[in-house]
Motif scaffolding. Structure first.
Motif, short mmCIF file in Angstrom:
data_model
loop_
_atom_site.label_atom_id
_atom_site.label_comp_id
_atom_site.label_asym_id
_atom_site.label_seq_id
_atom_site.Cartn_x
_atom_site.Cartn_y
_atom_site.Cartn_z
N ARG A 175 66.35 -67.31 -54.07
CA ARG A 175 65.77 -66.00 -53.77
C ARG A 175 64.69 -65.62 -54.76
O ARG A 175 63.67 -65.02 -54.39
N ARG A 176 64.91 -65.94 -56.02
CA ARG A 176 63.87 -65.65 -57.03
C ARG A 176 62.59 -66.43 -56.74
O ARG A 176 61.49 -65.89 -56.87
N ARG A 177 62.73 -67.69 -56.36
CA ARG A 177 61.54 -68.49 -56.04
C ARG A 177 60.80 -67.92 -54.84
O ARG A 177 59.56 -67.83 -54.84
N LEU A 178 61.54 -67.53 -53.81
CA LEU A 178 60.90 -66.95 -52.64
C LEU A 178 60.20 -65.64 -52.98
O LEU A 178 59.10 -65.37 -52.50
N HIS A 179 60.82 -64.83 -53.83
CA HIS A 179 60.22 -63.56 -54.23
C HIS A 179 58.94 -63.79 -55.02
O HIS A 179 57.92 -63.11 -54.78
N ARG A 180 58.97 -64.76 -55.94
CA ARG A 180 57.75 -65.06 -56.71
C ARG A 180 56.65 -65.58 -55.80
O ARG A 180 55.47 -65.27 -55.98
N GLY A 181 57.01 -66.39 -54.80
CA GLY A 181 56.02 -66.91 -53.87
C GLY A 181 55.36 -65.81 -53.05
O GLY A 181 54.15 -65.81 -52.84
N ARG A 182 56.17 -64.82 -52.61
CA ARG A 182 55.59 -63.70 -51.85
C ARG A 182 54.66 -62.87 -52.71
O ARG A 182 53.59 -62.45 -52.26
N ARG A 183 55.06 -62.63 -53.95
CA ARG A 183 54.19 -61.85 -54.84
C ARG A 183 52.89 -62.57 -55.13
O ARG A 183 51.82 -61.97 -55.20
N ALA A 184 52.97 -63.91 -55.29
CA ALA A 184 51.74 -64.68 -55.55
C ALA A 184 50.80 -64.65 -54.36
O ALA A 184 49.58 -64.62 -54.52
#
Length: 246
Positions: A175-184
């Motif tokens: 979930r953290r990786r997905l969240h960082r990807g969306r923010r990027a």
């Protein structure tokens, strides 16, 4: 040389859980179950356990596998692996271990026995989270003739706690990786939107001047004349400019 290369490739796969999961391909569930079973109690502690469960939870979508199936398979394999370790301990005791052995060394068994003596039945839960000890604790329980009924209960509780916590860590990491990807992905869009907002007033002013035609230029000069200078001289310059236009 081919055998050495094969062994080297196998060691590389074992040390990289993600590469190991990719290599299993359509046999993912079977391979994960076999690894967890052997690592849980069949006296071979060098396979990935914790890291394999975490990696499987992180990349299960990319592997085309449903997480609940991975969890169910790992639970069954972990319980069955400890059952096998208990049976080996009850059947053979310390006879399988030697001081000079590479894998079944006496010092590793003694470490597991000390852990089991120190924590008792709870060692079957706590030992799940300690590499190497996890493999030998069920063997020590069988060698110590622990009641099978008690062993089975604590074995299931330990498997639930271990598999649940490791897959939970993997899900949180995913979930953290997905969240960082969306923010990027949002950042470049936000920058472009800011540039458009800043550019719109200038574009609107330019369009208004173009629509007003040449007659708007003297009016613009009049509006700017008093603000461009400082003091009474600028006022007089503005007044003279006004008289000249008239």
């Amino acid at each position: 040389m081919d055998l050495i290369n094969w062994i080297g490739g196998l060691i590389g796969l074992v040390s990289d859980p993600r590469a190991l999961l990719d290599a299993l391909g359509p046999w993912l569930l079977v391979g994960v179950a076999l690894i967890v079973f052997v690592e849980s109690g069949v006296l071979f502690p060098f396979l990935p356990g914790d890291s394999l469960l975490v990696a499987a939870a992180v990349v299960h979508g990319a592997l085309g596998a449903q997480l609940w199936r991975i969890v169910a398979v790992c639970l069954l394999a972990a319980v069955a692996g400890d059952q096998a370790g208990y049976w080996l301990g009850a059947r053979y005791g310390r006879r399988l271990f030697r001081d000079d052995a590479r894998i079944l060394r006496t010092d590793r068994l003694e470490e597991a026995e000390a852990f089991f003596d120190r924590h008792g039945r709870v060692a079957l839960v706590l030992g799940r989270f300690v590499p190497i000890v996890r493999t030998y604790v069920p063997f020590a329980a069988g060698a110590a003739r622990m009641s099978y009924r008690r062993f089975a209960i604590w074995n299931v509780l330990g498997a639930l706690a271990w598999v649940g916590s490791m897959t939970g860590v993997g899900l949180r990491t995913r979930r953290r990786r997905l969240h960082r990807g969306r923010r990027a992905r949002r950042r470049p869009l936000n920058r472009r939107n800011r540039r458009k907002r800043h550019a719109k007033p200038a574009e609107n002013a330019h369009r208004a001047l173009s629509a007003a035609g040449p007659s708007a230029a003297p009016a613009e000069a009049l509006a700017r004349a008093p603000a461009a200078g400082e003091g009474p001289a600028s006022g007089r310059a503005g007044a003279s400019a006004c008289g000249a236009i008239r």
